[in-house]
Design a protein around this motif. Sequence first.
Motif, PDB file in Angstrom:
ATOM      1  N   LEU A 103       1.334   4.222  -2.780  1.00  0.00           N
ATOM      2  CA  LEU A 103       1.020   5.679  -2.456  1.00  0.00           C
ATOM      3  C   LEU A 103       2.409   6.627  -3.089  1.00  0.00           C
ATOM      4  N   ALA A 132     -10.087   8.006   3.218  1.00  0.00           N
ATOM      5  CA  ALA A 132      -9.387   6.717   3.026  1.00  0.00           C
ATOM      6  C   ALA A 132     -10.311   5.280   3.607  1.00  0.00           C
ATOM      7  N   ASN A 189       1.954   7.373  -6.527  1.00  0.00           N
ATOM      8  CA  ASN A 189       0.591   8.076  -6.704  1.00  0.00           C
ATOM      9  C   ASN A 189      -0.423   7.429  -7.248  1.00  0.00           C
ATOM     10  N   PHE A 236      -6.238  10.771  -5.269  1.00  0.00           N
ATOM     11  CA  PHE A 236      -6.021  11.173  -3.948  1.00  0.00           C
ATOM     12  C   PHE A 236      -7.207  12.053  -3.333  1.00  0.00           C
ATOM     13  N   ARG A 244      -1.947   5.180   8.143  1.00  0.00           N
ATOM     14  CA  ARG A 244      -1.820   6.688   8.167  1.00  0.00           C
ATOM     15  C   ARG A 244      -1.025   7.186   9.660  1.00  0.00           C
ATOM     16  N   ARG A 293      -8.708   4.866  -7.264  1.00  0.00           N
ATOM     17  CA  ARG A 293      -9.187   6.606  -7.024  1.00  0.00           C
ATOM     18  C   ARG A 293      -8.011   7.520  -6.974  1.00  0.00           C
ATOM     19  N   GLU A 345      -6.274   1.681   4.664  1.00  0.00           N
ATOM     20  CA  GLU A 345      -5.542   2.868   4.338  1.00  0.00           C
ATOM     21  C   GLU A 345      -5.533   3.670   5.800  1.00  0.00           C
ATOM     22  N   ASP A 355      -7.670   1.124  -4.697  1.00  0.00           N
ATOM     23  CA  ASP A 355      -8.950   1.079  -5.412  1.00  0.00           C
ATOM     24  C   ASP A 355      -9.070   1.842  -6.844  1.00  0.00           C
ATOM     25  N   VAL A 364       0.892  -1.231   0.138  1.00  0.00           N
ATOM     26  CA  VAL A 364      -0.126   0.003   0.086  1.00  0.00           C
ATOM     27  C   VAL A 364       0.744   1.370  -0.064  1.00  0.00           C
ATOM     28  N   LEU A 409      -4.626  11.860   1.578  1.00  0.00           N
ATOM     29  CA  LEU A 409      -5.672  11.339   1.021  1.00  0.00           C
ATOM     30  C   LEU A 409      -7.017  11.678   1.457  1.00  0.00           C
ATOM     31  N   ARG A 419      -3.615   4.519  -5.810  1.00  0.00           N
ATOM     32  CA  ARG A 419      -4.537   4.172  -4.639  1.00  0.00           C
ATOM     33  C   ARG A 419      -4.851   2.700  -4.955  1.00  0.00           C
TER      34      ARG A 419
END
Length: 292
Positions: free
Chosen positions: A19, A210, A22, A30, A218, A28, A214, A26, A15, A207, A24
């Motif tokens: 990130l 999340a 750049n 950010f 964090r 998407r 995620e 899924d 993961v 993000l 994600r």
Amino acid sequence: MPREPELSLNERSFVLQALQENIRIDGRSFDAFRGLELNFGDEYGVADVKLGKTRVIARISAEVTRPFPDRLFDGIFTITTELSPIASPAFEVGRQTDQEVILSRILEKAIRRSSALDTESLCIIAGQKCWNIRADVHLLDYDGGLTDASCIAVIAALQHFRRPDVSVEGENVTIHAMEERVPVPLSLLHHPICVTFSFFLGGGIVLVDATLQEEMLRNGELTIALNRHGEICQIAKLGGVAVEALTFLNCTNIALVKAQEISRFISKKLEEDLKEKNPSRLLVELSAENER
């Protein structure tokens, strides 16, 4: 104490590496929310919100009670939360987790303390009778984004709710049945929306919305509650990572755009629900509201 199963070292590395590139998991961007679904119940004041795999139901109820001694001209508005084991193994019945306490405080400050609901309009007879409006938040499925989904559910349910009409003659109060008189919508002064930002790798990556995976990685989070007019109702900074002023300003700009988009989405869903359930009631409620 129950908690979410921890991520494996391989999952954490995958993961975080994505990130840094750049990406994600899924797909998407950010600054993108997951798919948002909103449905209303058969009765007034029930909102079912799905934000990705997270599902929250908010229910509004009302009863006539006595106002607080120090707020004789105001009604009462309370928000309660329930995070049950059905949503996640991290929650227990009868025991509040830190996350539930934080959620309750954020909703309290963002919605109630920002005077989103005009409590003076809930007064029936000063010092004697008033409406007690209660918002119950139930979490059915949890995959991150709990604060944002709960705030959307409460605001949507408040807008959807209708209380019985009341007539006062002297000290006699008559509560009319829904069939007897058109029910009355609540007086909302503004519609605050919470937008949560998550910080990774020392705050270098930010993000929006999340997922649970995620959130477990964090370094900190920032929740900004504001309405579509750009008025900030609350800022909650959690976690130890520092946020630069420029990053903070950028987050507020993104939050404003998201709040406006979500507000329009809720308004659209309310119109669709009203037309679907009773097309003729739209004109009746509008005319009744104008008469008041």
